[in-house]
Design an enzyme around this catalytic site. Structure first.
Site, PDB file in Angstrom:
ATOM      1  N   HIS A  12      53.644 -73.142  61.711  1.00 34.21           N
ATOM      2  CA  HIS A  12      53.352 -74.526  62.117  1.00 34.21           C
ATOM      3  C   HIS A  12      54.076 -74.886  63.419  1.00 34.21           C
ATOM      4  CE1 HIS A  12      52.540 -78.864  61.080  1.00 34.21           C
ATOM      5  NE2 HIS A  12      53.593 -79.013  61.879  1.00 34.21           N
ATOM      6  N   GLU A  13      55.373 -74.638  63.446  1.00 35.86           N
ATOM      7  CA  GLU A  13      56.151 -75.047  64.631  1.00 35.86           C
ATOM      8  C   GLU A  13      55.799 -74.195  65.856  1.00 35.86           C
ATOM      9  OE1 GLU A  13      57.386 -77.792  64.162  1.00 35.86           O
ATOM     10  OE2 GLU A  13      57.518 -77.765  61.986  1.00 35.86           O
ATOM     11  N   GLU A  50      49.717 -82.764  64.794  1.00 39.51           N
ATOM     12  CA  GLU A  50      50.061 -82.340  63.432  1.00 39.51           C
ATOM     13  C   GLU A  50      48.872 -81.742  62.672  1.00 39.51           C
ATOM     14  OE1 GLU A  50      52.931 -81.862  62.843  1.00 39.51           O
ATOM     15  OE2 GLU A  50      54.060 -83.200  64.143  1.00 39.51           O
ATOM     16  N   HIS A  60      52.765 -75.575  67.458  1.00 36.02           N
ATOM     17  CA  HIS A  60      53.076 -76.766  68.275  1.00 36.02           C
ATOM     18  C   HIS A  60      53.473 -76.396  69.704  1.00 36.02           C
ATOM     19  CE1 HIS A  60      52.763 -80.182  65.677  1.00 36.02           C
ATOM     20  NE2 HIS A  60      53.730 -79.825  64.846  1.00 36.02           N
TER      21      HIS A  60
HETATM   22  N1  BES Z   1      56.749 -82.589  64.422  1.00 34.44           N
HETATM   23  C1  BES Z   1      57.125 -82.448  63.078  1.00 34.44           C
HETATM   24  C2  BES Z   1      58.487 -82.997  62.771  1.00 34.44           C
HETATM   25  C3  BES Z   1      58.489 -84.464  62.515  1.00 34.44           C
HETATM   26  C4  BES Z   1      58.171 -84.950  61.276  1.00 34.44           C
HETATM   27  C5  BES Z   1      58.811 -85.339  63.501  1.00 34.44           C
HETATM   28  C6  BES Z   1      58.173 -86.312  61.051  1.00 34.44           C
HETATM   29  C7  BES Z   1      58.803 -86.695  63.290  1.00 34.44           C
HETATM   30  C8  BES Z   1      58.493 -87.186  62.051  1.00 34.44           C
HETATM   31  C9  BES Z   1      57.090 -80.984  62.654  1.00 34.44           C
HETATM   32  O1  BES Z   1      56.239 -80.199  63.389  1.00 34.44           O
HETATM   33  C10 BES Z   1      56.558 -80.947  61.252  1.00 34.44           C
HETATM   34  O2  BES Z   1      55.407 -81.234  61.094  1.00 34.44           O
HETATM   35  N2  BES Z   1      57.370 -80.623  60.278  1.00 34.44           N
HETATM   36  C11 BES Z   1      56.967 -80.594  58.891  1.00 34.44           C
HETATM   37  C12 BES Z   1      56.918 -79.194  58.381  1.00 34.44           C
HETATM   38  C13 BES Z   1      55.546 -78.637  58.437  1.00 34.44           C
HETATM   39  C14 BES Z   1      55.482 -77.215  58.025  1.00 34.44           C
HETATM   40  C15 BES Z   1      54.538 -79.405  57.611  1.00 34.44           C
HETATM   41  C16 BES Z   1      57.990 -81.366  58.118  1.00 34.44           C
HETATM   42  O3  BES Z   1      59.031 -81.652  58.667  1.00 34.44           O
HETATM   43  O4  BES Z   1      57.717 -81.700  56.969  1.00 34.44           O
HETATM   44 ZN    ZN Z   2      54.257 -80.547  62.942  1.00 39.23          ZN
END
Ligand code: BES
Ligand code: ZN
Length: 955
Positions: free
Chosen positions: A373-374, A396, A377
């Site tokens: 996922h990351e 996302e 991005h």
């Molecule tokens: N960009 C997000 C992190 C994020 C989450 C920033 C909420 C601001 C608010 C990151 O890419 C992300 O989506 N993280 C997920 C994990 C993913 C595998 C679903 C998370 O933190 O749950």
């Molecule tokens: Zn994300």
């Protein structure tokens, strides 16, 4: 129908006007009372003042603040930031300075920046000429307006249009206590010493807590970062280090290479004493995984996965990762799962580290998913960023969709597509409530922006992309996203940009003209049809992104004809309810239907664009199944004998339907029960075929519903319900053997068996637990049954206490999660309360794990009331730990309430939310929870007798 106000030429001219008014106003406003009335000077245009009805905000020093909008003006834009930061990990604060190169687009006398809780000690301005001749900067007046997290820099002389200027700001602050901005994190070494590190986490609006900046995704700039540190530490940032300078007194200063053009929320730096493992990708990118020294041995799987995935993405997107290095760092205190900072991805420890001794197969799936996922991005989000947070799904939703594509290619044995189906089912629960929202949704305040990071952006976004891919073909879809990424690299995009890139994706043999591609095979007269096809993608997708909810397709077979009808699917609101009709109005989707029939298992396609339609089949068939492989985002109801015929087929030979179709049928049937369209009897009838099912994900889907029903009944009156599961339970070995999905099934089955007190299960788990205790926690228990063994062990006081001790000592996040879950299943209230206290204290149980802990306790019948009361009574304390719209806060609210199913409970929750609203706290999740509880109540009222009979009959 874009809901967000974009700045236009009109806006800019208005902004200039505001400033001119402001100057005269500013001088005399000091003596005016608190609210400064603009119309004092002239009649402002509606455009300028419609929001604040003719008022300027007041800065903290009482002076008028020259900007009243939440979004920054676009007259001044940043080009480059030189940022210097010196954190002191002993006094827990930092001093910093920055020099921002800005371009002035229209003459102005102030610059508005974001800044939160930073003490600004000095601000000066230089023109290009000043810099060239090394003239000192002119001092700027700094005004602060905390309500909008903004500062205004007032310049003594007007800044001229089309010129560059340099703003230098000195500032300092404490390292933040929570999980946002530049914050402190701690960890304990094996030797028992507590160590401190400093780390950033900025998305969506927290870069402003670390340095004054233009903290909106559209303001892309480059960054040159310098970090001062002690020699016992290292510093990491987005880019590789260019050099380290030794300063007097032994301090070191690391200088990092200048970044590419990027948004502020992706900036990152860390000062820590971590160790790393490194490798090099095929294209020469140095990839390193960092963790605290004692966890170094858990970094290897993530390194292997990230190298593979980086190679995959570079090929798939046909664009190389643009930075020379990529670091992945496991942070001991982290609010979400991970954050995609460009070149310096930060993770919660359990999202990155894999410990072969204690990480289960589902932990491995999680780490793979988060790394995938990351990394996605780095292209979707970092290289191409949404213009504004209303379209965060472009980041996302895509990253979530790409998890599936990349993991299927790099780790096919994980069969992640089964997991993907569940993502869609999860968001359908939310999207079939009236309180859902469109994927693209207006969001202005930081709280609203944070609330956008929800299942609608992530899961629905990914699911409609998957549906579109199925409609366009994999090849065309991939070409389309490559076009999109190439066209908008280092820039920003909105929904329409994506749709046009996807519909103009030229395949081999096509030729381009004027930005469109035409297929050789199409005659000129077909060009029009082709353009229409392009419009079709946008028209179709708009119905999925700008409209909330999910459609229900009702199919009725009449001879060779299929009568189709679409409506909005609502769970908990029945067709006969008075409000149903009004909730249907103006909903219409363009649904790319797929179907197969008993006489042809080829995939047939039809786009349903109207409310009703008819399809003629070439021959009469006994059954028809829509939504092939569950790739579409819609629910299907078969009227007349439709369901019966499918059930008959499942019982006769279920393999004539594809595995994902069988899963889809189970899912849709139970959804239709919630909507009052199918009886529970019928849905349960459908699941009877599962006794012949060998496809594990299909079995797991059936078990999931069974488990939900057991939970609903609170195990009442079902003493030996495992009887009919006995054959399959008793064949399970207590090991880690088999394929990924064999292992998943084993965990689920044994967990259910022990939960239902199945004697052989309890016996085996107790035996393993005793051996583990006797070995002083050294015995290796198979990882997939570890959580079960701990949970059974936690039921005695001695076992519980021992587990808590091991929890403190363990250096494996995966193990700690399992122990914490086990501890939360205790039947003793005082033990559960002790856990909550430890979580609030944040030492033994870290604050980052509090939300999951409260959620787990609320799932325990003995802890339900305790958790709910605790949240109500300690709301203010909880708010100090997590921001209002943050993920943990939403999880705490829904985790402790959404399972309620009585009218009294609904009333209690309602009262609490009203109290919070009166205090000024308002969240979307309140309405979601209330609707969910109402739905639960209705479900039980209608189905409890049937459920009871069924459960008893199945013993
Ligand atoms: N960009 C997000 C992190 C994020 C989450 C920033 C909420 C601001 C608010 C990151 O890419 C992300 O989506 N993280 C997920 C994990 C993913 C595998 C679903 C998370 O933190 O749950
Ligand atoms: Zn994300």
């Amino acid at each position: 129908m874009d809901l967000v106000f974009h700045s236009s030429a009109m806006d800019n001219s208005c902004r200039k006007l505001i400033f001119n008014i402001y100057i005269g106003f500013y001088c005399s406003a000091i003596i005016l009372p608190k609210m400064c009335i603009c119309s004092y000077f002239s009649t402002p245009s509606i455009d300028q003042f419609n929001k604040d009805a003719g008022t300027f905000p007041v800065a903290t020093n009482g002076q008028p603040f020259p900007w009243h909008e939440l979004r920054l003006p676009t007259v001044v834009t940043p080009l480059h930031y030189d940022l210097f930061v010196h954190p002191n990990l002993t006094s827990l604060d930092f001093v910093a300075s920055e020099k921002i190169e800005v371009l002035v687009r229209d003459a102005t006398q102030f610059i508005i920046l974001h800044s939160t809780d930073l003490e600004i000690t000095n601000a000066t301005l230089q023109s290009e000429e000043d810099v060239r001749y090394r003239k000192p900067g002119k001092k700027l007046t700094v005004l602060s307006y905390p309500a909008h997290q903004q500062i205004a820099l007032l310049v003594p002389e007007k800044l001229m249009a089309d010129l560059r200027y340099y703003v230098t700001i000195d500032f300092q602050a404490k390292l933040a206590d929570g999980f946002e901005g530049f914050y402190k994190s701690t960890y304990r070494t094996l030797g028992g010493e507590t160590r401190i590190i400093a780390v950033t986490d900025f998305e969506p609006t927290q870069a402003r807590m670390a340095f004054p900046c233009f903290d909106e995704p559209l303001f892309k700039a480059s960054f040159s970062i310098k970090i001062r540190r002690e020699s016992r530490h290292i510093a990491l940032s987005n880019m590789p280090k260019v050099k380290t300078i030794e300063l007097e007194g032994g301090l070191l200063e690391d200088h990092f290479e200048t970044t590419v053009k990027m948004s502020t929320y992706l900036v990152a730096y860390i000062v820590c004493d971590f160790n790393s493992v490194s490798g090099t990708s095929s294209s020469g990118v140095k990839v390193s995984v960092y963790a605290s020294p004692d966890k170094w041995s858990q970094t290897h799987y993530a390194l292997e996965a990230s190298l593979k995935l980086l190679d995959f993405y570079e090929n798939y997107f046909d664009i190389n990762y643009p930075l020379p290095k990529l670091d992945l760092v496991a942070i001991p205190d982290f609010e979400s799962g991970a954050m995609e900072n460009w070149g310096l991805i930060t993770y919660r420890e359990t999202s990155l580290l894999f410990d072969p001794k204690t990480s289960s197969v589902s932990d491995k799936l999680w780490v793979t998913k988060v790394v995938a996922h990351e990394l996605a991005h780095q292209w979707f989000g970092n290289l191409v960023t949404m213009e504004w947070w209303n379209d965060i799904w472009l980041n996302e939703g895509f990253a979530t969709y790409m998890e599936l594509i990349s993991a299927n290619a790099t780790y096919p044995e994980l069969e992640l597509d089964n997991y993907f189906l569940d993502l869609c089912f999860e968001v359908i629960k939310r999207d079939s409530l009236n309180s859902s929202r469109p994927i693209s949704n207006q969001a202005e305040t930081p709280t609203q922006i944070r609330e956008m990071f929800d299942t609608v952006s992530y899961n629905k976004g990914a699911c409609i992309l998957n549906m579109l891919k199925d409609f366009l073909s994999e090849e065309k879809f991939q070409k389309g996203i490559i076009n999109y990424l190439k066209k908008f690299s280092y820039g920003n995009a909105k929904n329409d940009d994506l749709w046009s890139s996807l519909s103009n994706s030229c395949l081999e043999g096509d030729f381009t003209s004027g930005g469109f591609c035409y297929s050789d095979s199409k005659t000129t007269s077909n060009t029009l049809a082709f353009l229409e096809e392009n419009m079709e993608v946008k028209e179709m997708m708009t119905t999925w992104t700008l409209q909330k909810g999910i459609p229900l397709v009702v199919v009725k077979q009449e001879g060779r004809s299929l009568r189709l009808q679409q409506e909005r699917f609502l769970s908990g609101i029945f067709k006969e309810d008075p409000e149903w009709r009004a909730l249907q109005e103006r909903y219409l989707w363009h649904i790319p239907l797929t179907y197969s029939t008993s006489s042809s298992n080829a995939i047939h396609r039809h786009i349903l664009k109207s409310k009703t339609d008819t399809l003629d089949l070439p021959e009469k068939t006994s059954w028809v199944k829509f939504n092939v492989d569950s790739n579409g985002y819609y629910i299907v109801h078969y009227e007349g004998h439709g369901w019966d015929q499918l059930i008959t087929q499942l019982n006769q030979n279920h393999t004539l339907l594809r595995p994902k179709d069988r899963i889809g049928l189970i899912h849709d049937a139970f959804q239709l029960v919630s909507a009052g369209r199918l009886t529970l009897d019928k849905a349960l009838d459908l699941t009877r075929y599962l006794q012949h099912e060998t496809n594990i994900p299909a079995l797991l889907k059936g078990l999931e519903y069974l488990e939900t029903f057991y939970h609903m009944m609170d195990r009442r009156n079902i003493s030996d319900v495992t009887e009919n599961l006995k054959p399959v339970i008793d064949t399970q070995s207590w090991s880690d053997e088999g394929s990924v999905w064999d292992r998943m099934l084993r965990s689920v089955l044994l967990k259910l068996a022990c939960y239902l007190n199945h004697a052989p299960c309890i016996r085996k788990a107790t035996q393993l637990f005793s051996q583990w205790m006797e070995s002083g926690g050294k015995l290796n228990i198979p990882t997939d049954v570890l959580k079960i063994v701990y949970s059974v062990g936690a039921q005695t006081t001695a076992g519980w206490n021992y587990l808590l001790k091991q929890y403190e000592l363990s250096v494996s996040g995966a193990e700690k999660n399992k122990i914490l879950y086990a501890l939360s299943t205790s039947k003793h209230e005082e033990k559960l309360m002790k856990l909550i206290e430890l979580g609030m204290e944040g030492k033994v149980i870290k604050t980052q794990d509090l939300a999951a802990l409260l959620h787990a306790i609320a799932r325990n019948p003995e802890g339900q009331q305790l958790a709910w009361n605790f949240v109500r009574e300690n709301w203010t304390e909880l708010l100090k730990k997590f921001g209002l719209g943050s993920f943990p806060m939403r999880m705490i609210i829904s985790g402790t309430t959404a399972h309620f199913s009585s009218k009294d409970e609904l009333q209690e929750v309602k009262l609490f939310f009203e109290f919070l609203k009166a205090q000024g706290s308002h969240l979307d999740v309140f309405q979601i929870v209330l609707e969910t509880i109402s739905k639960n109540i209705k479900w039980l009222e209608k189905n409890l007798p049937t459920l009871r009979t069924w459960l008893l009959a199945s013993i």
